[in-house]
Enzyme design. Structure first.
Site, PDB file in Angstrom:
ATOM      1  N   ASP A  57       0.801  -1.218   0.000  1.00  0.00           N
ATOM      2  CA  ASP A  57       0.000   0.000   0.000  1.00  0.00           C
ATOM      3  C   ASP A  57       0.837   1.273   0.000  1.00  0.00           C
ATOM      4  O   ASP A  57       0.296   2.378  -0.054  1.00  0.00           O
ATOM      5  CB  ASP A  57      -0.959   0.008   1.187  1.00  0.00           C
ATOM      6  CG  ASP A  57      -0.245  -0.079   2.534  1.00  0.00           C
ATOM      7  OD1 ASP A  57       0.962  -0.382   2.544  1.00  0.00           O
ATOM      8  OD2 ASP A  57      -0.899   0.146   3.566  1.00  0.00           O
ATOM      9  N   TYR A  75      10.288   4.592   2.516  1.00  0.00           N
ATOM     10  CA  TYR A  75      11.347   3.620   2.804  1.00  0.00           C
ATOM     11  C   TYR A  75      12.704   4.038   2.260  1.00  0.00           C
ATOM     12  O   TYR A  75      13.730   3.477   2.658  1.00  0.00           O
ATOM     13  CB  TYR A  75      10.958   2.237   2.285  1.00  0.00           C
ATOM     14  CG  TYR A  75       9.886   1.596   3.119  1.00  0.00           C
ATOM     15  CD1 TYR A  75      10.205   0.897   4.284  1.00  0.00           C
ATOM     16  CD2 TYR A  75       8.546   1.717   2.782  1.00  0.00           C
ATOM     17  CE1 TYR A  75       9.219   0.330   5.071  1.00  0.00           C
ATOM     18  CE2 TYR A  75       7.548   1.148   3.561  1.00  0.00           C
ATOM     19  CZ  TYR A  75       7.896   0.456   4.702  1.00  0.00           C
ATOM     20  OH  TYR A  75       6.915  -0.093   5.496  1.00  0.00           O
TER      21      TYR A  75
END
Length: 469
Positions: free
Chosen positions: A172, A250
């Site tokens: 997601d 990330y």
């Protein structure tokens, strides 16, 4: 042609704390999915019972006709399924916390999908994921294997290369960034088109169009807009402007490794350790309520847990200190959010049934879409998904600023997969050497030994009962 209403949806790893979210999504989308039954499996029967009971309470709370049950074997779970969702965590949350702790002790940020902890999780998970995929291939050869399991890109690559299962990896993270971009711009999400390219947990938005008009400069030039793209202050805005790319969160563990490590050391732990504590409290509270027959109260406890977990995301790494202790929490109904873990799964499955064809960012074979990478590489890219079909949309070449990073991570993935298949410790160290977030040889020996928990000089390790030489 009669529309199907008898599809079976299986979830391997059904004892996981997010399983009831997926149950909610399937129950809500029964007509689009053509489903009647959902089966959960987990090797921990106590955890499975809690999540099945909670899932039934969720169905009761929101209404619906989904039949939900737990299974005692993988064979029963998989056989006859039309979709098999895989969301496993070999070693559990305890293993994640230990991986992240070891990474921090050795001077690397602790994060479950990148760096040393991501390698450890991958090495443990690859053989299990391949075995399960081959079981899907044998028992339900026409089923779609929908991979949630992290590291999602690496696991999807291993299964794609070493089984015949029809697999798609989902995450997601990209859709969450797209949603945040639209919200920052004050535009409806369906009016905003983001050109996204990369790998799982390694992707960038390089173009943003609103009703066909390019507006990325509007974003890049306005610090107040950039601040709204992330839940925590992750990136220096000058860096984003210099790259002219908007990274997913990330990338923090590549672009700000020292800051992430410093904040984790200052807090004295990692996200995994925080989640472990939060999960222990959740399971104790759920058990008490469910055993007392108070399903509705259990759903309320679960909803509060989801909001607390989501609200604290990336706070520790970006800011230090415990977000849980600070009481950071989102508000609202976590089941009916516009994006999230369960939404992406339902959207992909609904598209694959043909009920709601859609363009969704997924992890799938490249097939020429990104000209810089081989056709069989698993990439994270916008794909046109329809009845039993996933077609990645062609994009232009990777920007120079990220081309090398993407290629290095793909090379690392190939080496990590080979280290498991060959059962060789040196291959695992090679993977560490290639990984751009590690990139050193000498420290890799003790790092690998600590991560995989070697028990004796023969090299016995906690890598799914395998031995690394």
């Amino acid at each position: 042609m009669n529309k199907r209403t008898d599809r079976k949806i299986a979830l391997i790893g059904g004892g996981g704390v997010r399983s009831p979210l997926v149950v909610f999504g399937v129950n809500e989308a029964l007509e689009d999915l053509g489903a009647s039954e959902m089966v959960l499996y987990d090797p921990d029967p106590a955890r499975l019972r809690i999540m099945v009971d909670l899932g039934k309470a969720v169905v009761s709370r929101f209404g619906g006709n989904l039949r939900l049950r737990g299974a005692t074997s993988l064979e029963d779970t998989i056989e006859g399924a039309d979709f098999v969702l895989n969301s496993i965590r070999i070693g559990g949350i305890v293993g994640r916390a230990a991986d992240e702790r070891v990474a921090i002790e050795h001077g690397y940020p602790g994060q479950e999908t990148t760096g040393p902890a991501g390698i450890a999780m991958g090495l443990r998970t690859i053989p299990v994921a391949i075995e399960q995929a081959r079981l899907v291939e044998r028992l339900s050869p026409d089923a779609w294997l929908v991979n949630f399991t992290n590291p999602a890109g690496l696991i999807t690559q291993a299964v794609s290369d070493h089984s015949k299962a029809r697999i798609v990896g989902i995450c997601d993270t990209p859709t969450e960034l797209f949603h945040n971009i639209a919200r920052a711009l004050g535009e409806p999400a369906h009016e905003v088109e983001c050109d996204y390219v990369g790998l799982n947990h390694l992707g960038w938005v390089r173009s943003v169009k609103v009703r066909g008009k390019e507006v990325i400069d509007t974003l890049l030039d306005d610090e107040s807009l950039l601040r709204q793209l992330y839940l925590a202050p992750l990136f220096d805005y000058h860096m984003i402007r210099t790259l002219r790319l908007i990274p997913t969160e990330y990338l923090f563990f590549y672009y700000e490794r020292s800051r992430a490590l410093s904040n984790q050391r200052r807090q004295g732990g990692s996200r995994g350790a925080e989640i472990q504590r939060l999960n222990d409290d959740l399971l104790a509270a759920l058990t008490a309520r469910l055993d007392a027959g108070e399903g509705d109260a259990a759903v309320d406890i679960y909803a509060a847990y989801l909001n607390q977990r989501s609200g604290s995301y990336m706070k520790l790494e970006a800011e230090g200190g415990s977000a849980f202790e600070q009481g950071v929490s989102l508000q609202g109904d976590p089941f009916r959010v516009a994006t999230g873990y369960h939404r992406i799964a339902i959207d992909v499955m609904s598209a694959l049934t043909g009920a709601k064809p859609a363009r969704i960012v997924v992890n799938t074979r490249n097939r020429g879409a990104i000209p810089d990478l081989p056709d069989n590489d698993i990439v994270e890219i916008a794909s046109d998904i329809g009845m039993d079909s996933i077609i990645p949309r062609p994009v232009t070449a990777l920007p120079d600023a990220v081309n090398g990073l993407v290629r290095s991570v793909k090379a690392y993935e190939r080496a990590a997969i080979q280290s498991v298949l060959k059962n060789e410790r040196l291959e695992a160290r090679k993977a560490m050497l290639i990984h751009p977030a590690i990139g050193e040889w000498t420290p890799s020996e003790t790092l690998l030994q600590s991560l995989l928990g070697h028990a004796d000089d023969d090299g016995e390790c906690l890598c799914h009962g395998r031995t690394h030489r």
